[in-house]
Design a protein around this motif. Structure first.
Motif, PDB file in Angstrom:
ATOM      1  N   ASN A  23       0.837  -1.207   0.000  1.00  0.00           N
ATOM      2  CA  ASN A  23       0.000   0.000   0.000  1.00  0.00           C
ATOM      3  C   ASN A  23       0.870   1.254   0.000  1.00  0.00           C
ATOM      4  O   ASN A  23       0.451   2.318   0.444  1.00  0.00           O
ATOM      5  CB  ASN A  23      -0.953  -0.002   1.198  1.00  0.00           C
ATOM      6  CG  ASN A  23      -0.230  -0.069   2.537  1.00  0.00           C
ATOM      7  OD1 ASN A  23       1.008  -0.142   2.588  1.00  0.00           O
ATOM      8  ND2 ASN A  23      -0.973  -0.049   3.615  1.00  0.00           N
ATOM      9  N   ALA A  24       2.108   1.130  -0.495  1.00  0.00           N
ATOM     10  CA  ALA A  24       3.031   2.249  -0.681  1.00  0.00           C
ATOM     11  C   ALA A  24       4.001   1.865  -1.800  1.00  0.00           C
ATOM     12  O   ALA A  24       4.188   0.675  -2.088  1.00  0.00           O
ATOM     13  CB  ALA A  24       3.780   2.564   0.604  1.00  0.00           C
ATOM     14  N   VAL A  25       4.596   2.863  -2.420  1.00  0.00           N
ATOM     15  CA  VAL A  25       5.580   2.624  -3.485  1.00  0.00           C
ATOM     16  C   VAL A  25       6.876   3.322  -3.109  1.00  0.00           C
ATOM     17  O   VAL A  25       6.881   4.520  -2.816  1.00  0.00           O
ATOM     18  CB  VAL A  25       5.069   3.149  -4.841  1.00  0.00           C
ATOM     19  CG1 VAL A  25       6.160   3.013  -5.912  1.00  0.00           C
ATOM     20  CG2 VAL A  25       3.810   2.409  -5.260  1.00  0.00           C
ATOM     21  N   VAL A  26       7.980   2.563  -3.112  1.00  0.00           N
ATOM     22  CA  VAL A  26       9.297   3.106  -2.810  1.00  0.00           C
ATOM     23  C   VAL A  26      10.186   2.939  -4.039  1.00  0.00           C
ATOM     24  O   VAL A  26      10.325   1.827  -4.561  1.00  0.00           O
ATOM     25  CB  VAL A  26       9.938   2.385  -1.596  1.00  0.00           C
ATOM     26  CG1 VAL A  26      11.372   2.872  -1.388  1.00  0.00           C
ATOM     27  CG2 VAL A  26       9.109   2.630  -0.342  1.00  0.00           C
ATOM     28  N   VAL A  27      10.772   4.029  -4.492  1.00  0.00           N
ATOM     29  CA  VAL A  27      11.588   3.994  -5.705  1.00  0.00           C
ATOM     30  C   VAL A  27      13.021   4.393  -5.390  1.00  0.00           C
ATOM     31  O   VAL A  27      13.280   5.469  -4.843  1.00  0.00           O
ATOM     32  CB  VAL A  27      11.026   4.928  -6.793  1.00  0.00           C
ATOM     33  CG1 VAL A  27      11.873   4.814  -8.066  1.00  0.00           C
ATOM     34  CG2 VAL A  27       9.575   4.593  -7.095  1.00  0.00           C
ATOM     35  N   LEU A  55       3.832   7.752  -2.648  1.00  0.00           N
ATOM     36  CA  LEU A  55       5.039   7.548  -3.452  1.00  0.00           C
ATOM     37  C   LEU A  55       6.225   8.084  -2.662  1.00  0.00           C
ATOM     38  O   LEU A  55       6.269   9.266  -2.327  1.00  0.00           O
ATOM     39  CB  LEU A  55       4.909   8.276  -4.794  1.00  0.00           C
ATOM     40  CG  LEU A  55       6.149   8.323  -5.691  1.00  0.00           C
ATOM     41  CD1 LEU A  55       6.629   6.925  -6.040  1.00  0.00           C
ATOM     42  CD2 LEU A  55       5.857   9.140  -6.955  1.00  0.00           C
ATOM     43  N   ILE A  56       7.160   7.204  -2.360  1.00  0.00           N
ATOM     44  CA  ILE A  56       8.343   7.569  -1.586  1.00  0.00           C
ATOM     45  C   ILE A  56       9.576   7.393  -2.472  1.00  0.00           C
ATOM     46  O   ILE A  56       9.854   6.290  -2.953  1.00  0.00           O
ATOM     47  CB  ILE A  56       8.470   6.705  -0.318  1.00  0.00           C
ATOM     48  CG1 ILE A  56       7.240   6.889   0.579  1.00  0.00           C
ATOM     49  CG2 ILE A  56       9.760   7.037   0.448  1.00  0.00           C
ATOM     50  CD1 ILE A  56       7.151   5.900   1.730  1.00  0.00           C
ATOM     51  N   ALA A  57      10.281   8.483  -2.713  1.00  0.00           N
ATOM     52  CA  ALA A  57      11.509   8.434  -3.509  1.00  0.00           C
ATOM     53  C   ALA A  57      12.706   8.392  -2.575  1.00  0.00           C
ATOM     54  O   ALA A  57      12.870   9.282  -1.732  1.00  0.00           O
ATOM     55  CB  ALA A  57      11.604   9.652  -4.423  1.00  0.00           C
ATOM     56  N   ILE A  58      13.519   7.360  -2.702  1.00  0.00           N
ATOM     57  CA  ILE A  58      14.713   7.304  -1.860  1.00  0.00           C
ATOM     58  C   ILE A  58      15.611   8.492  -2.190  1.00  0.00           C
ATOM     59  O   ILE A  58      16.209   9.092  -1.307  1.00  0.00           O
ATOM     60  CB  ILE A  58      15.435   5.957  -2.026  1.00  0.00           C
ATOM     61  CG1 ILE A  58      14.500   4.828  -1.582  1.00  0.00           C
ATOM     62  CG2 ILE A  58      16.730   5.929  -1.216  1.00  0.00           C
ATOM     63  CD1 ILE A  58      15.089   3.448  -1.658  1.00  0.00           C
TER      64      ILE A  58
END
Length: 259
Positions: free
Chosen positions: A111-115, A140-143
């Motif tokens: 239920n989250a997206v990490v890129v 949307l979480i961008a490293i």
């Protein structure tokens, strides 16, 4: 920005500053030894998502760098901290070698997206899966959002363009956890008993390393190695505190001028 104070901490970027893949920047190992003789705390801060911290430390050790694991602060660590804080289950678009840093994080029914940087995963089906999750409300979480990075064979696309594509398609904005975010630099300083005004950052990325550090209140030294391109120092305002040819020259300046 508060006035700079006597130097107590030095933050050092890794890829492009100390090494490029499996090759050290000439003279970097000896320069680090010289820096360790100074009365400053050293932290190594990196946006790398190509490998976990353990593998990164092994690579640096093989190159002859005297670095302890607790001196390294990575954007992977910052991403994990955020996932635990939000209590979400991520679809992890990161290199398989980075997965050990997410051990224990539930990834079923995401239920989250990490890129991060994940060349093997940046294909239509995977990007479309991420797109649909975000449309359904997944954050949307961008490293990090680096435009590009330096490999032995030349510059290569970073995760930034892929994050930007997901932002554009879903009409949302990613939460960025790595450099150049102010919170990343402040987290890296945690436990050093140093204020940002007492720290300097050395790196090859004018925006993410130098610009980010200076926005957090530190001095920033840009080095002309790694991903550096001609006139990069003109791309940020304020300009870098200093631009040097390489890490050894930056260390020389610190030892002669900032202590």
């Amino acid at each position: 920005m508060a006035a700079w104070r006597a130097l107590k901490a030095v933050l050092v970027d890794l890829s492009g500053t100390l090494h490029i893949e499996d090759s050290a920047v000439p003279g970097a190992q000896e320069a680090l030894k010289r820096l360790r003789s100074a009365p400053v705390t050293i932290r190594f801060v990196t946006n790398t998502t190509k490998e976990c911290k353990r593998d990164l430390l092994e690579r640096l050790t093989k190159l002859g760098f005297d670095i302890a694991e607790n001196e390294i602060f990575t954007s992977l660590t910052a991403a994990r901290n955020l996932l635990e804080q939000k209590q979400v289950r991520p679809l992890l678009l990161v290199d398989d070698k980075a997965l050990p840093d997410f051990t224990g994080i539930a990834t079923d029914d995401p239920n989250a997206v990490v890129v991060g940087l994940a060349p093997e995963h940046f294909h239509y089906e995977m990007m479309n899966r991420a797109f649909r999750l975000i449309l359904d409300g997944a954050p949307l979480i961008a490293i990090h959002k680096a435009r590009y990075f330096k490999r032995k064979d030349g510059l290569a696309l970073g995760p930034g363009p892929f994050v930007a594509g997901l932002e554009y398609a879903t009409d949302t904005k990613a939460t960025v956890v790595g450099k150049p975010e102010k919170t990343f630099f402040l987290e890296a300083l945690r436990g050093t008993d140093c204020a940002p005004e007492e720290a300097v950052m050395i790196g090859d990325d004018c925006r993410d390393d130098v610009g980010g550090a200076q926005n957090a209140g530190m001095r920033g030294i840009l080095v002309r190695t790694g991903k550096y391109r001609l006139a990069d120092e003109d791309k940020i305002n304020p300009a870098p505190y200093l631009t040097c040819e390489n890490f050894p020259e930056a260390v020389e300046h610190i030892l002669e001028r900032l202590l």
